[in-house]
Design a protein around this motif. Structure first.
Motif, PDB file in Angstrom:
ATOM      1  N   LEU A 201       0.800  -1.231   0.000  1.00  0.00           N
ATOM      2  CA  LEU A 201       0.000   0.000   0.000  1.00  0.00           C
ATOM      3  C   LEU A 201       0.831   1.278   0.000  1.00  0.00           C
ATOM      4  CD1 LEU A 201      -2.751  -1.074   2.567  1.00  0.00           C
ATOM      5  CD2 LEU A 201      -3.029  -0.809   0.101  1.00  0.00           C
ATOM      6  N   MET A 202       2.055   1.226   0.535  1.00  0.00           N
ATOM      7  CA  MET A 202       2.856   2.452   0.634  1.00  0.00           C
ATOM      8  C   MET A 202       3.439   2.821  -0.735  1.00  0.00           C
ATOM      9  SD  MET A 202       2.706   3.637   3.698  1.00  0.00           S
ATOM     10  CE  MET A 202       4.105   4.720   3.770  1.00  0.00           C
ATOM     11  N   PRO A 203       3.283   4.076  -1.156  1.00  0.00           N
ATOM     12  CA  PRO A 203       3.855   4.486  -2.446  1.00  0.00           C
ATOM     13  C   PRO A 203       5.356   4.749  -2.346  1.00  0.00           C
ATOM     14  CG  PRO A 203       2.775   6.347  -1.402  1.00  0.00           C
ATOM     15  CD  PRO A 203       2.518   5.162  -0.509  1.00  0.00           C
ATOM     16  N   HIS A 204       6.010   4.732  -3.493  1.00  0.00           N
ATOM     17  CA  HIS A 204       7.405   5.149  -3.665  1.00  0.00           C
ATOM     18  C   HIS A 204       8.430   4.164  -3.115  1.00  0.00           C
ATOM     19  CE1 HIS A 204       5.305   8.733  -4.756  1.00  0.00           C
ATOM     20  NE2 HIS A 204       5.004   9.056  -3.509  1.00  0.00           N
ATOM     21  N   LEU A 205       8.017   2.953  -2.742  1.00  0.00           N
ATOM     22  CA  LEU A 205       8.986   1.903  -2.447  1.00  0.00           C
ATOM     23  C   LEU A 205       9.475   1.310  -3.768  1.00  0.00           C
ATOM     24  CD1 LEU A 205       7.166   0.075   0.500  1.00  0.00           C
ATOM     25  CD2 LEU A 205       8.916   1.862   0.629  1.00  0.00           C
ATOM     26  N   ILE A 206      10.647   0.679  -3.748  1.00  0.00           N
ATOM     27  CA  ILE A 206      11.250   0.167  -4.978  1.00  0.00           C
ATOM     28  C   ILE A 206      11.336  -1.354  -4.883  1.00  0.00           C
ATOM     29  CG2 ILE A 206      13.191   0.354  -6.578  1.00  0.00           C
ATOM     30  CD1 ILE A 206      14.006   2.931  -5.039  1.00  0.00           C
ATOM     31  N   PRO A 207      10.461  -2.081  -5.588  1.00  0.00           N
ATOM     32  CA  PRO A 207      10.508  -3.548  -5.534  1.00  0.00           C
ATOM     33  C   PRO A 207      11.573  -4.106  -6.470  1.00  0.00           C
ATOM     34  CG  PRO A 207       8.680  -2.848  -6.903  1.00  0.00           C
ATOM     35  CD  PRO A 207       9.326  -1.586  -6.377  1.00  0.00           C
ATOM     36  N   PHE A 208      12.149  -5.244  -6.084  1.00  0.00           N
ATOM     37  CA  PHE A 208      13.066  -5.933  -6.980  1.00  0.00           C
ATOM     38  C   PHE A 208      12.734  -7.423  -6.972  1.00  0.00           C
ATOM     39  CE2 PHE A 208      15.182  -5.928  -2.853  1.00  0.00           C
ATOM     40  CZ  PHE A 208      15.696  -7.212  -2.725  1.00  0.00           C
ATOM     41  N   ASP A 209      13.196  -8.118  -8.011  1.00  0.00           N
ATOM     42  CA  ASP A 209      12.909  -9.537  -8.184  1.00  0.00           C
ATOM     43  C   ASP A 209      14.200 -10.341  -8.109  1.00  0.00           C
ATOM     44  OD1 ASP A 209      10.044  -9.335  -8.652  1.00  0.00           O
ATOM     45  OD2 ASP A 209      10.575  -8.364 -10.535  1.00  0.00           O
ATOM     46  N   GLY A 210      14.678 -10.568  -6.907  1.00  0.00           N
ATOM     47  CA  GLY A 210      15.888 -11.348  -6.731  1.00  0.00           C
ATOM     48  C   GLY A 210      17.138 -10.489  -6.756  1.00  0.00           C
ATOM     49  N   ALA A 211      18.254 -11.097  -6.338  1.00  0.00           N
ATOM     50  CA  ALA A 211      19.503 -10.347  -6.174  1.00  0.00           C
ATOM     51  C   ALA A 211      20.009  -9.772  -7.490  1.00  0.00           C
ATOM     52  CB  ALA A 211      20.562 -11.245  -5.537  1.00  0.00           C
ATOM     53  N   ALA A 212      19.870 -10.530  -8.581  1.00  0.00           N
ATOM     54  CA  ALA A 212      20.359 -10.024  -9.868  1.00  0.00           C
ATOM     55  C   ALA A 212      19.610  -8.760 -10.273  1.00  0.00           C
ATOM     56  CB  ALA A 212      20.205 -11.105 -10.940  1.00  0.00           C
ATOM     57  N   ASP A 213      18.294  -8.758 -10.073  1.00  0.00           N
ATOM     58  CA  ASP A 213      17.501  -7.568 -10.395  1.00  0.00           C
ATOM     59  C   ASP A 213      17.860  -6.414  -9.476  1.00  0.00           C
ATOM     60  OD1 ASP A 213      15.422  -6.114 -11.774  1.00  0.00           O
ATOM     61  OD2 ASP A 213      14.143  -6.427 -10.018  1.00  0.00           O
ATOM     62  N   LEU A 214      18.153  -6.716  -8.206  1.00  0.00           N
ATOM     63  CA  LEU A 214      18.571  -5.660  -7.276  1.00  0.00           C
ATOM     64  C   LEU A 214      19.834  -4.985  -7.785  1.00  0.00           C
ATOM     65  CD1 LEU A 214      18.449  -4.122  -4.572  1.00  0.00           C
ATOM     66  CD2 LEU A 214      19.714  -6.030  -3.549  1.00  0.00           C
ATOM     67  N   LEU A 215      20.802  -5.768  -8.226  1.00  0.00           N
ATOM     68  CA  LEU A 215      22.032  -5.181  -8.772  1.00  0.00           C
ATOM     69  C   LEU A 215      21.724  -4.280  -9.956  1.00  0.00           C
ATOM     70  CD1 LEU A 215      23.380  -7.377  -6.975  1.00  0.00           C
ATOM     71  CD2 LEU A 215      25.022  -7.725  -8.830  1.00  0.00           C
ATOM     72  N   GLY A 216      20.864  -4.771 -10.849  1.00  0.00           N
ATOM     73  CA  GLY A 216      20.518  -3.977 -12.023  1.00  0.00           C
ATOM     74  C   GLY A 216      19.847  -2.671 -11.656  1.00  0.00           C
ATOM     75  N   GLN A 217      18.926  -2.720 -10.706  1.00  0.00           N
ATOM     76  CA  GLN A 217      18.217  -1.494 -10.325  1.00  0.00           C
ATOM     77  C   GLN A 217      19.125  -0.502  -9.601  1.00  0.00           C
ATOM     78  OE1 GLN A 217      14.200  -1.118  -9.424  1.00  0.00           O
ATOM     79  NE2 GLN A 217      13.765  -3.314  -9.407  1.00  0.00           N
ATOM     80  N   LEU A 218      20.048  -1.011  -8.801  1.00  0.00           N
ATOM     81  CA  LEU A 218      21.000  -0.108  -8.145  1.00  0.00           C
ATOM     82  C   LEU A 218      21.899   0.570  -9.169  1.00  0.00           C
ATOM     83  CD1 LEU A 218      21.948  -2.220  -4.996  1.00  0.00           C
ATOM     84  CD2 LEU A 218      20.711  -0.045  -5.025  1.00  0.00           C
TER      85      LEU A 218
END
Length: 589
Positions: free
Chosen positions: A522-539
């Motif tokens: 429900l909280m806006p402006h959080l950043i979801p990721f799909d696994g560690a590889a996606d986290l690296l990409g988003q960072l």
């Protein structure tokens, strides 16, 4: 032996390729179920293999596989366990249902009716301060409520005498000292040393977890008598409001007083928490009776618990938003450590290690410029670091380990860009304390809705049950509905799933459905990721300017949350402490 070592709490993550082992188990279960392997009773064998894989990943209902690049997930494992139970085919990839975002009020009800507000405005000078007694075993949510009440007292609208008397094992932490009871007699009456030393399954043995608290609750009438003897003279007729919770059973504390205070019970954990099994049905009835009295009010710190209460007891429970207000006052995002990303404390240490092992490898190969820093390993202070030290990091990686998480709101209050693992969101509703329920009313025992099904129950195969929806690959959502529509227009029997699921059996769609009511969804402006590889990409793709822009949006939303939450608590204190009639609120909603 390997599985037995896991069951005993010896985690193998640092010694073997856990992900590869789980994937091998999954493939073996598929081979036996689909290709007709040689194992006798292939369906039961496949289920048993999946069960082992699930146990290896969960570690108290949490999951490491989502932080790897392996092509299966815990959703595949659990969905296939349900399918095999119902005689349906094994699928290598089970379609995962996305949790759709909703927009519901930050607090509910939003405001007092106009006629009640006029009464509030005419209160004028009080003859004496309102005395508010706070008590719980767990610091959340009193940690937040205490700060909000302190601010409310400083506005001058009310004169408040706030007396926090938390009796808890957490009182050993210095930062919680102001919340904790200073009375040795109160700690003695509440048997602090006993329940503190008999909490875990290992401490309690055959008596089961929380045996110390359960023993306290078995003799709680004597506790209330001793409390009145020791504290009645100075508090009977003096305490105006008693705010209690975690466990809600402690809301009984003042029941021997001739002039008991109005009670504000905080449902932040199932009411059956630490209540002996033989007392639970009677206690459920007691809860319903206690909080239908107009002088009392049952509230919750998030939408999720309000919906649980409505499903189980048919009660309309107002909710507020946890704020992490103290942290927000102590720290503000600065990104001075712009090349370092903070990894928050997870519910177990293994998820953070999994993330960092992958990112450290990428950094060593020159593919990733940022360092991930475990909160516990921050030089010089570790988990004792001040909030501003934490707010200096580029961003934070959080663990979605509960439906309403104070850590989430503390970082949100500091406007710190926050990443969380989307793939484990559906697991947040499976924390064991939230998976408890006893019959609340007739709806609770409808076919397919038993909180704890019997071993021979066939409810999962009934038409319209979870497994039928799994085959359909669809999830009913409350998209676009207002809170009033959810509580008034929708017969809770028509909600597709129970919010309470067995602690020993899986029901992934039920978990996914109820996770849409969590703060994470429900909280806006959080950043979801799909696994560690996606986290690296988003960072890598989120520039520092991008993160600062997200931070400013978080700060704007937080200012709104603080304004409406403070106003909400003003109304609650007025209703219970001054008007003595909380029905004025609920009758108008």
């Amino acid at each position: 032996t390997f599985v037995e070592s896991v069951a005993k709490g010896i985690w193998p993550f640092d010694r073997v390729c856990l992900f590869g082992f789980v994937a091998e188990l999954y493939i073996e279960a598929w081979r036996q179920a689909v290709l007709g392997g040689s194992a006798a009773g292939t369906v039961s064998y496949s289920y048993a293999v999946l069960y082992v894989a699930d146990k290896l990943l969960r570690a108290n209902n949490h999951d490491l596989l989502v932080h790897s690049s392996w092509p299966i997930s815990s959703w595949d494992i659990e969905a296939n366990m349900v399918a095999l139970q119902a005689g349906l085919p094994f699928k290598l990839k089970q379609p995962q249902v996305d949790v759709l975002p909703m927009r519901l009020p930050s607090v509910w009800p939003s405001v007092l009716p106009v006629d009640v507000l006029q009464k509030s405005a005419s209160v004028g000078n009080q003859e004496r301060p309102l005395v508010i007694w706070l008590m719980s075993k767990h610091p959340s949510p009193l940690y937040d409520v205490y700060e909000i009440l302190q601010d409310l007292a400083q506005t001058g609208r009310f004169s408040l005498d706030i007396r926090s008397n938390m009796v808890s094992e957490y009182c050993e932490y210095p930062f919680l000292a102001e919340l904790c009871s200073k009375s040795e007699r109160l700690n003695e009456i509440m048997q602090l040393e006993t329940f503190k030393n008999f909490m875990s399954a290992s401490q309690c043995g055959e008596r089961g977890q929380w045996c110390g608290l359960k023993d306290l609750h078995r003799d709680f009438e004597e506790v209330t008598i001793e409390f009145e003897r020791s504290f009645g003279l100075e508090n009977d007729g003096i305490v105006d409001v008693y705010i209690c919770g975690h466990p809600l059973f402690w809301c009984r504390l003042f029941e021997q007083f001739r002039q008991p205070p109005g009670i504000i019970g905080v449902w932040d954990v199932s009411p059956s928490f630490a209540v002996p099994a033989e007392m639970q049905i009677a206690w459920t009835e007691h809860v319903k009776a206690l909080f239908t009295r107009k002088e009392n009010l049952l509230i919750s710190p998030c939408v999720s618990h309000t919906m649980q209460a409505h499903w189980l007891l048919g009660m309309r429970v107002p909710y507020f938003q946890l704020l992490g207000w103290k942290a927000a006052k102590e720290g503000r995002y600065s990104a001075l450590r712009s090349q370092e990303v903070l990894v928050s404390v997870f519910h177990t240490p293994w998820e953070a290690k999994a993330i960092m092992k992958i990112t450290d490898r990428a950094r060593a190969e020159g593919k990733f410029p940022f360092s991930l820093v475990n909160w516990e390993d921050i030089p010089g202070c570790g988990t004792s670091c001040g909030k501003q030290v934490l707010a200096n990091f580029r961003a934070v990686v959080l663990d979605a380990y509960d439906t309403a998480n104070l850590k989430l709101m503390e970082f949100y209050g500091m406007a710190m860009p926050s990443f969380y693992q989307r793939g484990e969101l559906w697991r947040t509703t499976m924390r064991w304390a939230r998976a408890q329920a006893v019959p609340g009313d007739e709806a609770t025992n409808d076919p397919g809705r038993r909180p704890e099904e019997e071993e021979d129950s066939e409810w999962r195969t009934q038409e319209g049950s979870s497994i039928a929806r799994l085959v359909e690959s669809e999830l009913l959502v409350a998209q676009g509905r207002t809170m009033e529509e959810l509580l008034n227009s929708m017969d809770r029997r028509q909600q597709p799933f129970s919010p309470y699921t067995s602690s020993t059996k899986t029901d992934p769609l039920s978990k996914a459905y109820w996770s849409q009511y969590t703060d994470w969804a429900l909280m806006p402006h959080l950043i979801p990721f799909d696994g560690a590889a996606d986290l690296l990409g988003q960072l890598l793709t989120h520039s520092l300017n991008d993160l600062k822009e997200i931070s400013e949006k978080m700060a704007q939303h937080y200012r709104h949350l603080h304004r409406v939450t403070a106003s909400w608590w003003h109304d609650v204190i007025f209703l219970v402490g001054i008007s003595k009639d909380s029905s004025l609120w609920l009758q108008k909603t």
